[in-house]
Design an enzyme around this catalytic site. Sequence first.
Site, PDB file in Angstrom:
ATOM      1  N   LEU A  33       0.819  -1.219   0.000  1.00  8.25           N
ATOM      2  CA  LEU A  33       0.000   0.000   0.000  1.00  8.25           C
ATOM      3  C   LEU A  33       0.853   1.270   0.000  1.00  8.25           C
ATOM      4  O   LEU A  33       0.338   2.370   0.187  1.00  8.25           O
ATOM      5  CB  LEU A  33      -0.963  -0.016   1.195  1.00  8.25           C
ATOM      6  CG  LEU A  33      -2.091  -1.036   1.062  1.00  8.25           C
ATOM      7  CD1 LEU A  33      -2.835  -1.213   2.377  1.00  8.25           C
ATOM      8  CD2 LEU A  33      -3.086  -0.616  -0.013  1.00  8.25           C
ATOM      9  N   ASP A  47       5.336   3.754  -6.733  1.00  2.00           N
ATOM     10  CA  ASP A  47       4.826   4.278  -5.455  1.00  2.00           C
ATOM     11  C   ASP A  47       5.070   5.779  -5.324  1.00  2.00           C
ATOM     12  O   ASP A  47       4.149   6.542  -5.007  1.00  2.00           O
ATOM     13  CB  ASP A  47       5.484   3.557  -4.266  1.00  2.00           C
ATOM     14  CG  ASP A  47       4.992   2.130  -4.119  1.00  2.00           C
ATOM     15  OD1 ASP A  47       4.475   1.583  -5.106  1.00  2.00           O
ATOM     16  OD2 ASP A  47       5.124   1.561  -3.016  1.00  2.00           O
ATOM     17  N   ALA A  49       6.649   5.124   0.977  1.00  2.00           N
ATOM     18  CA  ALA A  49       6.646   6.314   0.123  1.00  2.00           C
ATOM     19  C   ALA A  49       5.717   7.382   0.706  1.00  2.00           C
ATOM     20  O   ALA A  49       6.026   8.580   0.668  1.00  2.00           O
ATOM     21  CB  ALA A  49       6.205   5.943  -1.292  1.00  2.00           C
ATOM     22  N   ALA A  50       4.586   6.954   1.276  1.00  2.00           N
ATOM     23  CA  ALA A  50       3.637   7.931   1.832  1.00  2.00           C
ATOM     24  C   ALA A  50       4.254   8.667   3.021  1.00  2.00           C
ATOM     25  O   ALA A  50       4.098   9.886   3.159  1.00  2.00           O
ATOM     26  CB  ALA A  50       2.342   7.222   2.241  1.00  2.00           C
ATOM     27  N   SER A  54       3.276   2.344   2.069  1.00  2.00           N
ATOM     28  CA  SER A  54       3.409   3.076   3.335  1.00  2.00           C
ATOM     29  C   SER A  54       4.739   3.824   3.420  1.00  2.00           C
ATOM     30  O   SER A  54       4.788   4.956   3.902  1.00  2.00           O
ATOM     31  CB  SER A  54       3.200   2.141   4.528  1.00  2.00           C
ATOM     32  OG  SER A  54       4.404   1.588   4.956  1.00  2.00           O
TER      33      SER A  54
HETATM   34  O1  PMV Z   1       3.013  -5.032  -3.741  1.00  2.00           O
HETATM   35  P1  PMV Z   1       3.916  -4.023  -4.314  1.00  2.00           P
HETATM   36  O2  PMV Z   1       3.362  -2.643  -4.307  1.00  2.00           O
HETATM   37  O3  PMV Z   1       5.308  -4.125  -3.791  1.00  2.00           O
HETATM   38  O4  PMV Z   1       3.977  -4.345  -5.874  1.00  2.00           O
HETATM   39  C1  PMV Z   1       4.861  -5.208  -6.490  1.00  2.00           C
HETATM   40  C2  PMV Z   1       4.645  -5.039  -7.968  1.00  2.00           C
HETATM   41  C3  PMV Z   1       5.526  -5.921  -8.847  1.00  2.00           C
HETATM   42  O5  PMV Z   1       5.128  -5.644 -10.187  1.00  2.00           O
HETATM   43  C4  PMV Z   1       5.290  -7.382  -8.573  1.00  2.00           C
HETATM   44  C5  PMV Z   1       7.003  -5.595  -8.669  1.00  2.00           C
HETATM   45  C6  PMV Z   1       7.415  -4.215  -9.166  1.00  2.00           C
HETATM   46  O6  PMV Z   1       8.533  -3.774  -8.780  1.00  2.00           O
HETATM   47  O7  PMV Z   1       6.719  -3.585  -9.955  1.00  2.00           O
END
Ligand code: PMV
Length: 314
Positions: A103, A149, A107-108, A105
Amino acid sequence: MAETVERTVPGKIILCGEHSVVYGRPAIAVPVSDLRARARIEPAALPGLRIVARDVQQTVSVHDAPPHNALAQAARLTLERLEAAAPSATLTVQSALPIAAGLGSGAAVTVAIARALSAFLGAELSADELSALTYEVEKIHHGTPSGIDNTVIAWEKPVYFVTDHPPETFAIGAAFDLLIANSGIASSTRAVVSDVRHRWLANPEFYDVLFDCVGAIARAARSAIEHGAIPALGTLLNENHELLARMGVSIPQLDHMVRAARQAGALGAKLTGSGQGGNVIALIEPEQQAAVAAALQAAGAVKVWHTRIGGTCD
Ligand code: PMV
């Protein structure tokens, strides 16, 4: 003396395109305005800037903290950018965003610190500056962050993201409602991304087709969001989940939650983020909120949040 200042910043969720984004296809992420990180800064009698983050049981002095301390680094980069000295102040951070849950967090919290500190000093950083600064801090958490993010959270707008291209923000044709359901199953983004890479290397033709299909879904989803075509967006989310399952990043518990949300009337549902655990999102009409949330809980969700994309929940 400067006045007390408070700033709040949203979280983010990936709507579609996770994993295939690592292979150059587009992904879409949106700000989660109802779950926010908050930074409040007030003048202090003692010299120097202190950051208090009770959620992670940390109190740091910006002057003394090591370079890998993300809280202190957020403040230092802000001061550098503003060419300002650290004020004598206490900055308190609080976040409604669960940590390491996809979600945004980290970066926010960084954007909240940067916005509150710059406002306290009578300055304002642009969304581009905030995003760049946050990307630097994200490297402490993630090594090589994709950049999703920091962009979504600094701009507080939906983002169409392709690696190595400038991220494109875009407008929402009509607000829509999501439930975010946490499976309670921890998963490591790094490990799941590495699993997918091994499977892709073993079977590149098959995986490239899956990634292309997801890329087409992300492009169509952007158009659906821009035009306010919410039922169509639901169908696209469902299709994206099936492709993620074919990639091997779903697990029975996530499939079960996704099915339960659809059966309870959601317009669409899918896993979000890296998979193998973490969260599921369900696109709903506002009046379906209670029924779909109950179905998700019955299917194993340990926590369900409601958020409105392009607005806020009342
Ligand atoms: O769950 P998150 O926000 O860490 O998303 C990971 C997204 C992936 O595509 C699986 C990895 C990435 O770096 O984009």
